[in-house]
Design a protein around this motif. Sequence first.
Motif, PDB file in Angstrom:
ATOM      1  N   GLY A 311      15.146   3.924 -31.684  1.00 49.45           N
ATOM      2  CA  GLY A 311      13.791   3.721 -31.200  1.00 49.45           C
ATOM      3  C   GLY A 311      13.598   2.362 -30.571  1.00 49.45           C
ATOM      4  O   GLY A 311      14.400   1.907 -29.760  1.00 49.45           O
ATOM      5  N   LEU A 312      12.532   1.687 -30.969  1.00 52.34           N
ATOM      6  CA  LEU A 312      12.175   0.391 -30.396  1.00 52.34           C
ATOM      7  C   LEU A 312      12.678  -0.778 -31.230  1.00 52.34           C
ATOM      8  O   LEU A 312      12.294  -1.929 -30.990  1.00 52.34           O
ATOM      9  CB  LEU A 312      10.662   0.309 -30.228  1.00 52.34           C
ATOM     10  N   SER A 313      13.502  -0.518 -32.221  1.00 55.60           N
ATOM     11  CA  SER A 313      14.095  -1.561 -33.061  1.00 55.60           C
ATOM     12  C   SER A 313      13.051  -2.523 -33.640  1.00 55.60           C
ATOM     13  O   SER A 313      13.226  -3.740 -33.637  1.00 55.60           O
ATOM     14  CB  SER A 313      15.140  -2.365 -32.258  1.00 55.60           C
ATOM     15  N   GLY A 314      11.959  -1.954 -34.121  1.00 58.87           N
ATOM     16  CA  GLY A 314      10.919  -2.767 -34.749  1.00 58.87           C
ATOM     17  C   GLY A 314       9.877  -3.317 -33.807  1.00 58.87           C
ATOM     18  O   GLY A 314       8.899  -3.941 -34.242  1.00 58.87           O
ATOM     19  N   ARG A 315      10.065  -3.098 -32.486  1.00 57.31           N
ATOM     20  CA  ARG A 315       9.099  -3.629 -31.522  1.00 57.31           C
ATOM     21  C   ARG A 315       7.728  -2.979 -31.686  1.00 57.31           C
ATOM     22  O   ARG A 315       6.700  -3.632 -31.456  1.00 57.31           O
ATOM     23  CB  ARG A 315       9.608  -3.424 -30.095  1.00 57.31           C
ATOM     24  N   ARG A 317       6.236  -2.092 -34.410  1.00 59.29           N
ATOM     25  CA  ARG A 317       5.547  -2.803 -35.489  1.00 59.29           C
ATOM     26  C   ARG A 317       5.100  -4.187 -35.021  1.00 59.29           C
ATOM     27  O   ARG A 317       3.991  -4.632 -35.322  1.00 59.29           O
ATOM     28  CB  ARG A 317       6.494  -2.915 -36.699  1.00 59.29           C
ATOM     29  N   LEU A 318       5.970  -4.858 -34.284  1.00 55.23           N
ATOM     30  CA  LEU A 318       5.647  -6.184 -33.756  1.00 55.23           C
ATOM     31  C   LEU A 318       4.472  -6.108 -32.785  1.00 55.23           C
ATOM     32  O   LEU A 318       3.554  -6.939 -32.821  1.00 55.23           O
ATOM     33  CB  LEU A 318       6.879  -6.780 -33.064  1.00 55.23           C
ATOM     34  N   TRP A 319       4.487  -5.119 -31.887  1.00 55.20           N
ATOM     35  CA  TRP A 319       3.412  -4.985 -30.905  1.00 55.20           C
ATOM     36  C   TRP A 319       2.069  -4.704 -31.568  1.00 55.20           C
ATOM     37  O   TRP A 319       1.043  -5.232 -31.131  1.00 55.20           O
ATOM     38  CB  TRP A 319       3.762  -3.882 -29.897  1.00 55.20           C
ATOM     39  N   LYS A 320       2.070  -3.878 -32.616  1.00 56.56           N
ATOM     40  CA  LYS A 320       0.823  -3.618 -33.350  1.00 56.56           C
ATOM     41  C   LYS A 320       0.278  -4.909 -33.963  1.00 56.56           C
ATOM     42  O   LYS A 320      -0.926  -5.177 -33.933  1.00 56.56           O
ATOM     43  CB  LYS A 320       1.072  -2.579 -34.454  1.00 56.56           C
ATOM     44  N   TRP A 321       1.186  -5.718 -34.512  1.00 51.19           N
ATOM     45  CA  TRP A 321       0.779  -6.995 -35.101  1.00 51.19           C
ATOM     46  C   TRP A 321       0.192  -7.918 -34.032  1.00 51.19           C
ATOM     47  O   TRP A 321      -0.836  -8.571 -34.250  1.00 51.19           O
ATOM     48  CB  TRP A 321       1.997  -7.642 -35.757  1.00 51.19           C
ATOM     49  N   CYS A 322       0.840  -7.974 -32.864  1.00 51.53           N
ATOM     50  CA  CYS A 322       0.360  -8.833 -31.773  1.00 51.53           C
ATOM     51  C   CYS A 322      -1.012  -8.384 -31.278  1.00 51.53           C
ATOM     52  O   CYS A 322      -1.891  -9.218 -31.016  1.00 51.53           O
ATOM     53  CB  CYS A 322       1.361  -8.805 -30.612  1.00 51.53           C
ATOM     54  N   VAL A 323      -1.193  -7.085 -31.133  1.00 50.38           N
ATOM     55  CA  VAL A 323      -2.487  -6.564 -30.689  1.00 50.38           C
ATOM     56  C   VAL A 323      -3.578  -6.892 -31.706  1.00 50.38           C
ATOM     57  O   VAL A 323      -4.702  -7.258 -31.344  1.00 50.38           O
ATOM     58  CB  VAL A 323      -2.407  -5.038 -30.439  1.00 50.38           C
ATOM     59  N   GLN A 324      -3.232  -6.789 -32.993  1.00 51.51           N
ATOM     60  CA  GLN A 324      -4.196  -7.114 -34.045  1.00 51.51           C
ATOM     61  C   GLN A 324      -4.592  -8.589 -33.970  1.00 51.51           C
ATOM     62  O   GLN A 324      -5.776  -8.939 -34.100  1.00 51.51           O
ATOM     63  CB  GLN A 324      -3.605  -6.789 -35.414  1.00 51.51           C
ATOM     64  N   LYS A 325      -3.608  -9.475 -33.751  1.00 55.38           N
ATOM     65  CA  LYS A 325      -3.909 -10.901 -33.648  1.00 55.38           C
ATOM     66  C   LYS A 325      -4.758 -11.191 -32.413  1.00 55.38           C
ATOM     67  O   LYS A 325      -5.625 -12.071 -32.429  1.00 55.38           O
ATOM     68  CB  LYS A 325      -2.614 -11.724 -33.601  1.00 55.38           C
ATOM     69  N   TYR A 352       8.109 -18.043 -34.892  1.00 58.34           N
ATOM     70  CA  TYR A 352       7.871 -18.003 -33.452  1.00 58.34           C
ATOM     71  C   TYR A 352       7.317 -16.625 -33.072  1.00 58.34           C
ATOM     72  O   TYR A 352       7.823 -15.596 -33.518  1.00 58.34           O
ATOM     73  CB  TYR A 352       9.163 -18.261 -32.678  1.00 58.34           C
ATOM     74  N   VAL A 353       6.294 -16.636 -32.256  1.00 57.23           N
ATOM     75  CA  VAL A 353       5.703 -15.372 -31.794  1.00 57.23           C
ATOM     76  C   VAL A 353       6.502 -14.905 -30.584  1.00 57.23           C
ATOM     77  O   VAL A 353       6.316 -15.403 -29.467  1.00 57.23           O
ATOM     78  CB  VAL A 353       4.214 -15.554 -31.432  1.00 57.23           C
ATOM     79  N   LEU A 354       7.409 -13.984 -30.806  1.00 54.28           N
ATOM     80  CA  LEU A 354       8.258 -13.444 -29.744  1.00 54.28           C
ATOM     81  C   LEU A 354       7.885 -11.977 -29.571  1.00 54.28           C
ATOM     82  O   LEU A 354       8.438 -11.087 -30.222  1.00 54.28           O
ATOM     83  CB  LEU A 354       9.741 -13.595 -30.102  1.00 54.28           C
ATOM     84  N   ALA A 355       6.926 -11.701 -28.699  1.00 56.54           N
ATOM     85  CA  ALA A 355       6.325 -10.367 -28.608  1.00 56.54           C
ATOM     86  C   ALA A 355       7.236  -9.329 -27.976  1.00 56.54           C
ATOM     87  O   ALA A 355       6.989  -8.131 -28.095  1.00 56.54           O
ATOM     88  CB  ALA A 355       5.018 -10.447 -27.828  1.00 56.54           C
ATOM     89  N   HIS A 356       8.287  -9.749 -27.280  1.00 51.06           N
ATOM     90  CA  HIS A 356       9.204  -8.822 -26.611  1.00 51.06           C
ATOM     91  C   HIS A 356       8.482  -7.932 -25.599  1.00 51.06           C
ATOM     92  O   HIS A 356       8.870  -6.792 -25.356  1.00 51.06           O
ATOM     93  CB  HIS A 356       9.958  -7.961 -27.636  1.00 51.06           C
ATOM     94  N   ASN A 357       7.441  -8.471 -25.014  1.00 45.60           N
ATOM     95  CA  ASN A 357       6.748  -7.839 -23.885  1.00 45.60           C
ATOM     96  C   ASN A 357       5.872  -8.921 -23.272  1.00 45.60           C
ATOM     97  O   ASN A 357       5.063  -9.537 -23.972  1.00 45.60           O
ATOM     98  CB  ASN A 357       5.901  -6.652 -24.341  1.00 45.60           C
ATOM     99  N   THR A 358       6.036  -9.160 -21.982  1.00 46.11           N
ATOM    100  CA  THR A 358       5.385 -10.308 -21.359  1.00 46.11           C
ATOM    101  C   THR A 358       3.863 -10.256 -21.460  1.00 46.11           C
ATOM    102  O   THR A 358       3.213 -11.243 -21.842  1.00 46.11           O
ATOM    103  CB  THR A 358       5.814 -10.423 -19.882  1.00 46.11           C
ATOM    104  N   VAL A 359       3.265  -9.108 -21.135  1.00 46.63           N
ATOM    105  CA  VAL A 359       1.802  -9.003 -21.142  1.00 46.63           C
ATOM    106  C   VAL A 359       1.256  -9.117 -22.560  1.00 46.63           C
ATOM    107  O   VAL A 359       0.270  -9.824 -22.808  1.00 46.63           O
ATOM    108  CB  VAL A 359       1.348  -7.687 -20.478  1.00 46.63           C
TER     109      VAL A 359
END
Length: 458
Positions: A311-315, A317-325, A352-359
């Motif tokens: 899948g997205l290798s945890g991305r 979960r990371l993206w949901k966290w970033c959107v929440q922040k 470090y906040v490394l969102a793995h997506n520029t936007v």
Amino acid sequence: MFIKGVRSVLESEWLVPIVFLFAMAGQIFNFITYSLSIIVGLIILILFLCEDVKNVVAIILYAPFYIKNIFYFPQEKLFTIAVVVAILALLVSAAFKIAKCYKNNLFKRGEFYVALAVSTVAYLLGGIISNFSFERFLTILMFCSASLLFYFLALNSTKDLARFMYKTFVWGALMVTFEIFICNYMEGGVSEIFSRYFIDVGAENVNVAALFILLGVCGAFGIGYRTKYDGAFFVLAVYFVASIFITRSRMIIFLSCVTLAFFTVICFLDSPNKKSFAICFCGLLALVFITAAANVHAFVEIFDGFSEKNGLSGRDRLWKWCVQKFKEYPVFGIGFIFEDGAPSANAEAARYVLAHNTVIQWLCSLGIFGTLLMLYYTFKKYQILSRSMNVEFILRFTLIMIAVSGIVDQAAQMDPFILNITIVVIAALENLERNEEKERYINTYGYKRIIQEAELKR
């Protein structure tokens, strides 16, 4: 006479591969304190003795591969001192060069200065309400200042920078791949040179290392395009693509395959010696089939490694966290460092906040205000890229590949070395446009007219 000889050595393009080889030896045989100190000394000498300082660009932008992961090895202080000294040298030398350019009426006013200033404001304001730290503020200001200095030097103190970047990409990719293979050999022996999976290459994550190798793919085609050696450089590009497969970085593997297919067709169609190119292509194809048949197990191991990444290798979960922040701090975001930690596969880098997506990175770290500023930065970048597309189109394509990698990786936005490579390439393209305009002007009005106008300006 002695200074002239030293300057000649420091401006030689062969200095870059020599420095890369020396730095790689220092990293592998663990005399990094000495190798890094000598390299910083070279940087200072080039900046203050040379008119053409493009070697500094190459030496600094590949610095992460001179050391090891700072989370596991006690080198963070050494690396910090080296970075600070290099940036101070950039600042002082740039001040002298700016004064000289103004005095001689030679200052080149690039179009990207405003965009860089705008991005600096965005970075400095990121997290300013929710997560401000004066130390982080100064660190960001230092790196942004370095980017502005790189841009100025690339515009005003380099010659033939576009072609030089192709060569730098190739030398850099060779260094990265050699480090991968040597480390694999030292850890697992001959049997694991091409199959062992690793997390870091030097101080960079493996996905970032893969992106640096992709630059080498573009560089190889850039050097070989429309030359009698295009077939040989095609073979070199294939070597780089094969090395990227070992990294198991899925996005970069995809981009490298697209790049290889696209430029193979273009370079063959425009080749001055299609017969030689075809021989190289067919010979390489035969070699791959023979090697695959003789080493089926190794090839199976490489491709089986992809099954470990699901899948997205945890991305997700990371993206949901970033959107929440972002929802919690929508105006200025949370900045690039969050002490409570962000979801990350690497525990040491969790702060470090490394969102793995520029936007998503912009929205989370910079908020709406910073994202709008970065949209202007991006617009200006592509405005410059879209002009004179026939001039060094491979270099322009390279920047697009970096940007596309930002869909699922962090380097396009968060790696300062990749960011500065982008800035330097933009400056190189601007200089090419300026030279093209000068050539058209000479052809239209003649050399005497230009001399007369220059004398009138004085």
